[in-house]
Design an enzyme around this catalytic site. Structure first.
Site, PDB file in Angstrom:
ATOM      1  N   GLY A  27       2.563   2.283  10.544  1.00 46.60           N
ATOM      2  CA  GLY A  27       3.473   3.407  10.330  1.00 46.60           C
ATOM      3  C   GLY A  27       4.217   3.848  11.572  1.00 46.60           C
ATOM      4  CE  LYS A  36       0.398   3.624   4.851  1.00 47.70           C
ATOM      5  NZ  LYS A  36       0.081   3.736   6.248  1.00 47.70           N
ATOM      6  CB  SER A  84       5.564  -1.772  11.691  1.00 48.55           C
ATOM      7  OG  SER A  84       5.101  -0.461  11.950  1.00 48.55           O
ATOM      8  CD  GLU A 139      -3.052   5.544   6.748  1.00 52.44           C
ATOM      9  OE1 GLU A 139      -3.029   5.613   5.507  1.00 52.44           O
ATOM     10  OE2 GLU A 139      -2.117   5.051   7.416  1.00 52.44           O
ATOM     11  CG  ASN A 174      -1.693   1.241   1.440  1.00 59.60           C
ATOM     12  OD1 ASN A 174      -1.869   2.008   0.498  1.00 59.60           O
ATOM     13  ND2 ASN A 174      -2.175   1.474   2.662  1.00 59.60           N
ATOM     14  CG  HIS A 187      -5.759   1.807   5.215  1.00 57.30           C
ATOM     15  ND1 HIS A 187      -5.317   2.757   6.112  1.00 57.30           N
ATOM     16  CD2 HIS A 187      -4.724   0.955   5.010  1.00 57.30           C
ATOM     17  CE1 HIS A 187      -4.046   2.490   6.423  1.00 57.30           C
ATOM     18  NE2 HIS A 187      -3.668   1.402   5.770  1.00 57.30           N
ATOM     19  N   GLY A 205       2.910  -1.116   4.250  1.00 54.00           N
ATOM     20  CA  GLY A 205       2.931   0.309   3.884  1.00 54.00           C
ATOM     21  C   GLY A 205       4.338   0.767   3.554  1.00 54.00           C
ATOM     22  N   GLY A 206       4.994   1.394   4.524  1.00 56.47           N
ATOM     23  CA  GLY A 206       6.303   2.025   4.319  1.00 56.47           C
ATOM     24  C   GLY A 206       7.306   1.135   3.597  1.00 56.47           C
ATOM     25  CD  GLU A 256      -3.342  -2.578   7.454  1.00 56.11           C
ATOM     26  OE1 GLU A 256      -2.209  -2.729   7.028  1.00 56.11           O
ATOM     27  OE2 GLU A 256      -4.062  -1.605   7.196  1.00 56.11           O
TER      28      GLU A 256
HETATM   29  C1  PEP Z   1      -0.582   0.179   5.901  1.00 55.50           C
HETATM   30  O1  PEP Z   1      -0.480   1.206   5.261  1.00 55.50           O
HETATM   31  O2  PEP Z   1      -1.584  -0.507   5.772  1.00 55.50           O
HETATM   32  C2  PEP Z   1       0.514  -0.223   6.791  1.00 55.50           C
HETATM   33  C3  PEP Z   1       0.429  -1.347   7.437  1.00 55.50           C
HETATM   34  O3  PEP Z   1       1.582   0.633   6.900  1.00 55.50           O
HETATM   35  P1  PEP Z   1       3.029   0.294   7.560  1.00 55.50           P
HETATM   36  O4  PEP Z   1       3.482  -1.002   6.965  1.00 55.50           O
HETATM   37  O5  PEP Z   1       3.898   1.450   7.160  1.00 55.50           O
HETATM   38  O6  PEP Z   1       2.829   0.194   9.034  1.00 55.50           O
END
Ligand code: PEP
Length: 258
Positions: A179, A12, A219, A103, A10, A101, A240-241, A173
């Protein structure tokens, strides 16, 4: 039944369409360098503005990557300024669409009901919803995270048939792990993913529950993915990251050889 692991990146709201093309190419090369066997499905989920470029890159070079979108409108067309419909995403060849999600839930007021409706819209357009759920820190501290997540899943799946549920993807999640660098322990992830699977058994029967893929997100990186993937009810990651770095995401996809 063996479920194919799924690693979904993802992105983002990161990377313009030129950077998107570069990352997809770098990812494909990083996977090739590792002699990746594609025994896991690798998916990129860029911003809407990048999807057409990602599509042409993947199709043009026959890359064995899939792609999807981060959100979808509830409406099919019309006066909904700023929205993007499932028809448009289907036409672009999206295979997956993330719905609910945290967010979107936090900044755009999406409720379980809206998340469920979006999931329906996605499924009706021959794409696979990745239905997100997860608790905030206060709920985890109160110890009611399992009930909380199960109630989100129940809400989001209301209206789905067993046949549809077997094909969809659920992403657990924990919000406090997204994040933040704070990853849930493998046991934490398994506790909730296992409870989700049990809920699917109760609602739809064992055969359906054995088919649905349940991802962990929060993460995920190349240092923790192997242990997370060793959990019986964790079938992949929503990343994500770490999905913005080609080498790192390639390692995550190739977790079996870490
Ligand atoms: C996400 O965006 O769904 C996510 C899990 O981000 P990260 O891996 O950066 O925690």
């Amino acid at each position: 039944m063996a479920r194919t692991p799924l690693m979904a990146g993802n992105w983002k709201m990161n990377l313009d369409h030129l950077q998107a093309v570069q990352l997809v190419n770098e990812l494909a090369m990083a996977l090739e360098d590792r002699n990746f066997d594609y025994s896991s499905e690798v998916v990129v989920i860029p911003p809407f503005t990048d999807i057409r470029s990602v599509q042409t890159t993947i199709d043009g070079d026959n890359l064995k990557l899939a792609y999807g979108a981060q959100d979808v409108s509830l409406h099919d067309s019309g006066a909904y300024t700023g929205e993007v419909s499932a028809t448009m995403l289907e036409k672009l060849g999206c295979k997956y669409v993330v719905v609910g999600h945290s967010e979107r839930r936090e900044y755009h007021g999406e409720t379980d009901e809206i998340v469920g409706q979006k999931a329906q819209v996605v499924a009706a357009h021959n794409m696979t919803p990745i239905v997100c759920c997860g608790e905030v820190l206060e709920i985890r501290q109160q110890g009611t995270h399992v009930e909380h997540v199960l109630s989100q899943v129940r809400g989001a799946l209301a209206g789905f048939t067993g046949e549809q549920v077997a094909k969809l993807v659920i992403a657990y999640e924990p919000v406090w792990a997204i994040g933040t660098g704070e990853v849930a322990t493998p046991a934490d992830a398994e506790e909730v993913c296992g409870a989700i699977r049990q809920l699917l058994v109760d609602l739809y029967g064992a055969e359906v529950a054995e088919s649905t893929r349940i991802l962990y997100g929060g993460s995920v990186n190349s240092g923790n993915v192997k242990e997370l993937m060793a959990q019986p009810n964790v079938d992949g990651g929503l990343v994500g990251g770490a999905s913005l770095k080609a080498q790192e995401f390639a390692k995550i996809a190739d977790f079996k050889h870490l």
